[in-house]
Design an enzyme around this catalytic site. Structure first.
Site, PDB file in Angstrom:
ATOM      1  N   LYS A 229      -0.898  -3.735   4.594  1.00  0.00           N
ATOM      2  CA  LYS A 229      -1.941  -3.480   3.531  1.00  0.00           C
ATOM      3  C   LYS A 229      -2.722  -2.401   4.090  1.00  0.00           C
ATOM      4  O   LYS A 229      -3.168  -1.351   3.311  1.00  0.00           O
ATOM      5  CB  LYS A 229      -2.588  -4.895   3.298  1.00  0.00           C
ATOM      6  N   ASP A 247      -3.904  -6.710  -1.717  1.00  0.00           N
ATOM      7  CA  ASP A 247      -4.544  -7.681  -1.204  1.00  0.00           C
ATOM      8  C   ASP A 247      -4.866  -8.981  -2.133  1.00  0.00           C
ATOM      9  O   ASP A 247      -3.784  -9.202  -3.073  1.00  0.00           O
ATOM     10  CB  ASP A 247      -6.221  -7.004  -1.387  1.00  0.00           C
TER      11      ASP A 247
END
Length: 362
Positions: A229, A247
């Site tokens: 991420k 997320d």
């Protein structure tokens, strides 16, 4: 001479015997009479008992009747009072929330078309979508993204100005005293673990990459505290390399939109990557995250104020009343400041306020 006197003696004896006999008979008669009287008396006593029982039973019956009459009178009084009192209104039942309309099974091709239309709708809704972390170079973005774990971008943006003023480069940060670094990043939470990651990645950048942030995914994920991420955030926004940032907001909306059923972030990334062209990945991430923070919240989505509600299979999970849903909108859609202290020029909302200075203790 001798015979004459003997007769009277015999008669006397006979008379005496008769008298004794009469007395005995009389005694027997008296005894029989006494026995009869006693028997009669004994028989007379039990005869009185049933009468007494009857009297007691009658009294109890009378008492019960009296009590029953009193109870009936009380009930009648209570009914009368109830009839006179105004009837209480039953509480109004809340109207059940509207459920999402039933949808027919969707083919893969239909889902892809709907997903791409959602992306176009979000692009019209958020033409100013951008990363909501303040940064001026790849190193600042990398550090800010690491700090954003388990906190808001706003809190990170309020914290990093002091941090970058003290250590603007990887070399400066790697040389920082751990306790001093902990104090600088304490507002972001989990400051001890984050301090360890920042010191480690700064030393790695200094020692292995010449003090520069690498522009490849496989290099970035080798740095302490950096996963896919964080790497995709840095690549997409500091190097222009397309990437999907999964997320909590992106994962939640991807499942609500029906793009994936996976919970694992890497699986979500892979599923979504198959739906959209690579050129859209970075901006798609910004738009979906923007929508998740402003409209499609985790606990209570503002379904009634959502422009893409007709395209959403999860419509009805949140507030469907338009007026109530408007009150759930956040940031610029709700007339509030955004998360960046220095937002882009085309951002329609207000910049976030800086962190208040600590209160001096006298």
């Amino acid at each position: 001479m001798n015979e004459t006197p003997e007769k009277p003696a015999a008669a006397t004896k006979a008379a005496a015997k008769k008298a004794v006999t009469k007395k005995a008979v009389a005694k027997q008669a008296t005894a029989k009479t006494t026995t009869k009287k006693a028997t009669a008396a004994a028989e007379a006593v039990p005869a009185k008992k049933p009468a007494a029982k009857k009297t007691a039973t009658a009294k109890k019956a009378t008492a019960k009747k009296t009590a029953a009459k009193k109870t009936a009178a009380k009930k009648t009084t209570a009914k009368t009072a109830t009839a006179k009192a105004p009837a209480k209104k039953a509480p109004a039942k809340k109207a059940p929330a509207k459920k999402a309309p039933a949808r027919e099974p969707e083919s893969r091709a239909a889902m892809v078309r709907r997903a791409r239309r959602i992306n176009r709708e979000l692009a019209e809704l958020y033409p100013y979508a951008h990363p909501e972390l303040d940064f001026t170079n790849p190193f600042e973005l990398l550090v800010a993204t690491v700090l954003s774990a388990q906190t808001t971008d706003l809190r990170v943006n309020q914290t990093t100005p002091r941090l970058f003023a003290v250590c603007p480069t990887p070399e400066d940060m790697a040389a920082m005293d751990p306790e001093r670094l902990e104090e600088l990043i304490r507002p972001t939470g989990f400051f001890r673990a984050k301090t360890k990651s920042l010191l480690g990645l700064s030393a790695a950048l200094r020692d292995r990459f010449g003090g520069e942030v690498p522009g490849r995914l496989e290099d970035l994920v080798t740095l302490p505290g950096v996963g896919r991420k964080t790497a995709n955030v840095v690549l997409g926004n500091a190097f222009g390399v397309p990437g999907i940032t999964v997320d909590t907001h992106f994962g939640r909306l991807a499942r609500r939109f029906g793009w994936t059923t996976a919970e694992d972030a890497e699986k979500v990334e892979a599923d979504v990557a198959e739906i959209f062209p690579k050129s859209e990945w970075t901006m798609l991430s910004h738009r979906v995250v923007f929508h998740g923070r402003r409209v499609c919240h985790s606990r209570k989505p503002a379904c009634g104020a959502c422009p893409i509600a007709p395209l959403c299979p999860a419509y009805g999970e949140g507030e469907t009343d338009p007026e109530k849903a408007k009150k759930l909108l956040k940031y610029e859609l709700g007339g509030q400041p955004g998360q960046r202290l220095k937002p882009p020029a085309d951002y329609p909302g207000q910049p976030a306020p800086p962190m208040a200075p600590p209160v001096a203790v006298s």
